[in-house]
Design a protein around this motif. Structure first.
Motif, mmCIF file in Angstrom:
data_model
loop_
_atom_site.group_PDB
_atom_site.id
_atom_site.type_symbol
_atom_site.label_atom_id
_atom_site.label_comp_id
_atom_site.label_asym_id
_atom_site.label_seq_id
_atom_site.Cartn_x
_atom_site.Cartn_y
_atom_site.Cartn_z
ATOM 1 N N ILE A 148 44.089 -17.698 25.957
ATOM 2 C CA ILE A 148 43.977 -18.071 24.692
ATOM 3 C C ILE A 148 42.823 -19.205 24.641
ATOM 4 C CG2 ILE A 148 44.626 -19.612 22.541
ATOM 5 C CD1 ILE A 148 47.544 -18.266 23.238
ATOM 6 N N TYR A 149 42.829 -19.985 25.468
ATOM 7 C CA TYR A 149 41.654 -21.006 25.731
ATOM 8 C C TYR A 149 40.394 -20.412 25.868
ATOM 9 C CZ TYR A 149 38.659 -24.814 27.586
ATOM 10 O OH TYR A 149 37.890 -25.595 27.947
ATOM 11 N N LEU A 150 40.287 -19.615 26.910
ATOM 12 C CA LEU A 150 39.001 -18.915 27.062
ATOM 13 C C LEU A 150 38.595 -18.015 26.158
ATOM 14 C CD1 LEU A 150 39.583 -17.894 30.967
ATOM 15 C CD2 LEU A 150 38.141 -19.590 30.023
ATOM 16 N N THR A 151 39.389 -17.323 25.262
ATOM 17 C CA THR A 151 38.958 -16.459 24.171
ATOM 18 C C THR A 151 38.330 -17.341 23.189
ATOM 19 O OG1 THR A 151 40.831 -14.883 24.731
ATOM 20 C CG2 THR A 151 40.006 -14.812 22.391
ATOM 21 N N VAL A 152 39.021 -18.502 22.890
ATOM 22 C CA VAL A 152 38.520 -19.516 21.902
ATOM 23 C C VAL A 152 37.040 -20.108 22.271
ATOM 24 C CG1 VAL A 152 38.575 -21.690 20.850
ATOM 25 C CG2 VAL A 152 40.767 -20.055 20.945
ATOM 26 N N LYS A 153 36.875 -20.278 23.637
ATOM 27 C CA LYS A 153 35.698 -20.673 24.069
ATOM 28 C C LYS A 153 34.684 -19.504 24.029
ATOM 29 C CE LYS A 153 35.942 -24.769 25.566
ATOM 30 N NZ LYS A 153 35.208 -26.129 24.810
ATOM 31 N N ARG A 154 34.927 -18.533 24.209
ATOM 32 C CA ARG A 154 34.210 -17.140 24.186
ATOM 33 C C ARG A 154 33.617 -16.975 22.814
ATOM 34 N NH1 ARG A 154 34.312 -11.892 23.308
ATOM 35 N NH2 ARG A 154 33.061 -10.610 24.488
ATOM 36 N N ASN A 155 34.485 -17.039 21.897
ATOM 37 C CA ASN A 155 34.200 -16.622 20.281
ATOM 38 C C ASN A 155 33.538 -17.695 19.959
ATOM 39 O OD1 ASN A 155 35.736 -14.354 20.427
ATOM 40 N ND2 ASN A 155 37.714 -15.477 19.693
ATOM 41 N N GLY A 156 33.436 -19.003 20.370
ATOM 42 C CA GLY A 156 32.696 -20.054 20.023
ATOM 43 C C GLY A 156 31.358 -20.056 20.259
ATOM 44 N N ILE A 157 31.076 -19.517 21.470
ATOM 45 C CA ILE A 157 29.724 -19.133 22.195
ATOM 46 C C ILE A 157 29.261 -17.897 21.462
ATOM 47 C CG2 ILE A 157 28.615 -18.346 23.896
ATOM 48 C CD1 ILE A 157 30.547 -19.814 25.774
ATOM 49 N N ILE A 158 29.849 -17.011 21.135
ATOM 50 C CA ILE A 158 29.510 -15.887 20.350
ATOM 51 C C ILE A 158 29.037 -16.328 18.867
ATOM 52 C CG2 ILE A 158 29.921 -13.596 19.161
ATOM 53 C CD1 ILE A 158 31.610 -12.850 21.623
ATOM 54 N N GLY A 159 29.968 -16.923 18.428
ATOM 55 C CA GLY A 159 29.670 -17.562 16.926
ATOM 56 C C GLY A 159 28.262 -18.424 16.901
ATOM 57 N N LYS A 160 28.109 -19.288 18.133
ATOM 58 C CA LYS A 160 26.987 -20.049 17.897
ATOM 59 C C LYS A 160 25.810 -19.369 18.139
ATOM 60 C CE LYS A 160 27.413 -23.538 20.794
ATOM 61 N NZ LYS A 160 27.295 -24.507 21.755
ATOM 62 N N ALA A 161 25.716 -18.283 18.895
ATOM 63 C CA ALA A 161 24.683 -17.304 19.395
ATOM 64 C C ALA A 161 24.423 -16.509 17.961
ATOM 65 C CB ALA A 161 24.984 -16.454 20.231
ATOM 66 N N ASP A 162 25.291 -16.076 17.261
ATOM 67 C CA ASP A 162 24.866 -15.278 15.971
ATOM 68 C C ASP A 162 24.219 -16.211 15.019
ATOM 69 O OD1 ASP A 162 26.143 -13.257 16.955
ATOM 70 O OD2 ASP A 162 28.172 -13.316 15.952
ATOM 71 N N THR A 163 24.715 -17.655 14.713
ATOM 72 C CA THR A 163 24.259 -18.562 13.931
ATOM 73 C C THR A 163 22.621 -18.823 14.365
ATOM 74 O OG1 THR A 163 26.296 -19.579 13.731
ATOM 75 C CG2 THR A 163 24.276 -20.828 12.982
ATOM 76 N N VAL A 164 22.381 -18.988 15.612
ATOM 77 C CA VAL A 164 20.934 -19.062 16.071
ATOM 78 C C VAL A 164 20.224 -17.924 15.939
ATOM 79 C CG1 VAL A 164 19.625 -19.422 18.070
ATOM 80 C CG2 VAL A 164 21.912 -20.744 17.813
ATOM 81 N N SER A 165 20.532 -16.713 16.069
ATOM 82 C CA SER A 165 19.758 -15.657 16.104
ATOM 83 C C SER A 165 19.746 -14.906 14.435
ATOM 84 C CB SER A 165 20.380 -14.497 16.960
ATOM 85 O OG SER A 165 21.585 -14.153 16.704
#
Length: 123
Positions: A105-122
């Motif tokens: 669960i922890y790693l999934t949340v971290k991964r989703n946070g990185i993906i969300g951040k990348a989507d916002t930047v791009s």
């Protein structure tokens, strides 16, 4: 059989086999050949080494395996005690599963946070 043949048969290293012998998990007869002494392992030790390998893969420690081989194998352990050993290991496995689920669960949340951040930047 000699240690080289035992290693080849079981897929374990000679060092691992020597370590298990030193721990008392397996035994060998000594055979004198001239000035050299060789360890002779019975075919039963192949089965014992497979049990040790399987026990380790199931999460048993070498000390637990040693105890079980001695007590269980010699009918020293009552059925009630055998059930307690199995139940205790099942509890440990359940705890490990819960810990792994928390990490997942922890790693999934971290991964989703990185993906969300990348989507916002791009985006």
């Amino acid at each position: 059989m000699l240690i080289g043949e035992l290693a080849k048969t079981t897929g374990l290293s000679k060092d691992t086999i020597r370590f298990y012998e030193k721990m008392g998990l397996i035994d060998a007869d000594e055979r004198q050949a001239g000035t050299r002494t060789y360890k002779e392992f019975s075919p039963l030790m192949v089965e014992r080494l497979m049990m040790i390998t399987q026990g380790k893969s199931l999460g048993f420690t070498l000390n637990e395996i040693k105890y079980l081989i001695q007590a269980w194998g010699n009918d020293i352990m009552s059925d009630d005690e055998k059930i307690r050993v199995i139940d205790r290991k099942l509890e440990e496995i359940s705890e490990k599963i819960q810990q792994l689920e928390q990490i997942k669960i922890y790693l999934t949340v971290k991964r989703n946070g990185i993906i969300g951040k990348a989507d916002t930047v791009s985006g």
